[in-house]
Design an enzyme around this catalytic site. Structure first.
Site, PDB file in Angstrom:
ATOM      1  N   GLU A 116      41.170 -56.619  12.699  1.00 34.53           N
ATOM      2  CA  GLU A 116      40.319 -55.560  13.267  1.00 34.53           C
ATOM      3  C   GLU A 116      38.863 -55.993  13.385  1.00 34.53           C
ATOM      4  OE1 GLU A 116      41.277 -52.789  14.806  1.00 34.53           O
ATOM      5  OE2 GLU A 116      43.247 -53.656  14.449  1.00 34.53           O
ATOM      6  N   ASP A 172      24.939 -73.759  41.571  1.00 41.40           N
ATOM      7  CA  ASP A 172      25.178 -72.460  42.176  1.00 41.40           C
ATOM      8  C   ASP A 172      26.646 -72.230  42.471  1.00 41.40           C
ATOM      9  OD1 ASP A 172      22.463 -72.132  42.095  1.00 41.40           O
ATOM     10  OD2 ASP A 172      22.222 -73.204  43.989  1.00 41.40           O
ATOM     11  N   ARG A 225      29.569 -78.851  28.769  1.00 42.20           N
ATOM     12  CA  ARG A 225      29.451 -79.440  30.102  1.00 42.20           C
ATOM     13  C   ARG A 225      27.995 -79.579  30.546  1.00 42.20           C
ATOM     14  NH1 ARG A 225      31.105 -77.023  34.278  1.00 42.20           N
ATOM     15  NH2 ARG A 225      32.246 -78.648  35.359  1.00 42.20           N
ATOM     16  N   PRO A 243      34.887 -58.349  21.450  1.00 45.23           N
ATOM     17  CA  PRO A 243      35.127 -57.788  22.794  1.00 45.23           C
ATOM     18  C   PRO A 243      34.035 -56.798  23.211  1.00 45.23           C
ATOM     19  CG  PRO A 243      36.721 -56.921  21.205  1.00 45.23           C
ATOM     20  CD  PRO A 243      35.927 -57.984  20.494  1.00 45.23           C
TER      21      PRO A 243
END
Ligand code: SAH
Length: 224
Positions: free
Chosen positions: A129, A182, A167, A101
């Protein structure tokens, strides 16, 4: 392109990567022409528990310096990485990512870059953790985050990165699917039937979409 996922929960991820577009891209199309034959991608899983040496197959332990929770041990992860890509001759084509994170924010631009630059993407999923920090140093890995929130594990982030990157590999999306540059999405879309009923209201497909005026439809789709 080959994706290598290091995770304590491979079965959770496998269900996702074997379905739909990603699943299809891992198969060889025998019936089609030579160009469309061949796997577009491969996804392999490595469980750090399989690379432990103790009787209990411990892949986590208490943190040095105290504090709550457990930390994933470095060595099983490093061994799993070695099995996956340690012997690859061209390490420039290998990119190692640690899900965190606190990492660099993953974006569409990065997805495109990964697909273009690398043959092997190693995704290390944390749990509890997090992961012993020496993994990052040893493997010259980069920490990436998929959003400004904290999840219980790195599996969803790893799957998001695989999905968004895949993709951009030529041939992964069918001809009908759109690979946008875009625009982030195709915008407003409708399918059959023309009219649906909900709580006594009739909801119709806007006339312009039935008109066949492609320019007008394009305009409408690109509106916010
Ligand atoms: N206190 C820990 C939190 C661990 S969350 C820390 O600061 O790292 C458990 C695991 O989930 C992490 O090791 C990471 O692999 C994954 N994770 C959680 N949120 C994430 C996010 N937003 N992006 C990427 N990985 C995330």
């Amino acid at each position: 392109m080959q994706f290598h996922v290091i995770t304590l929960f491979p079965e959770v991820c496998e269900a996702y990567t074997s379905a739909s577009v990603l699943g299809r891209a891992q198969k060889t199309d025998k019936g089609k022409g030579a160009k469309s034959r061949g796997k577009k991608l491969e996804v392999s899983y490595y469980n750090p528990r399989d690379f432990t040496t103790d009787k209990h197959r411990k892949a986590d332990d208490k943190p040095y310096g105290g504090g709550p929770g457990m930390v994933m041990k470095a060595e099983p992860i490093i061994k799993a990485w070695e099995k996956a890509v340690g012997r690859k001759r061209d390490q420039k084509k290998v990119k190692t990512l640690i899900m965190s994170p606190r990492g660099r924010m993953f974006t569409q631009k990065l997805a495109k870059e990964y697909a273009k630059k690398y043959d092997h993407l190693v995704l290390i999923s944390g749990r509890y953790e997090g992961i012993d920090a020496r993994v990052k140093t040893a493997l010259k890995a980069e920490e990436v985050s998929v959003g400004d929130y904290v999840l219980t594990g790195g599996e969803l982030p790893a799957l998001s990165i695989i999905d968004a990157t895949a993709r951009h590999i030529p041939g992964v999306l069918g001809e009908q699917d759109s690979l946008e540059d875009d625009r982030a999405t195709t915008g407003e879309a409708y399918t059959r039937p023309e009219v649906i009923q909900f709580k006594k209201k009739k909801l119709k497909v806007p006339e312009v979409f039935l008109s066949g005026h492609h320019k007008e439809i394009e305009k409408r789709r690109s509106m916010k």
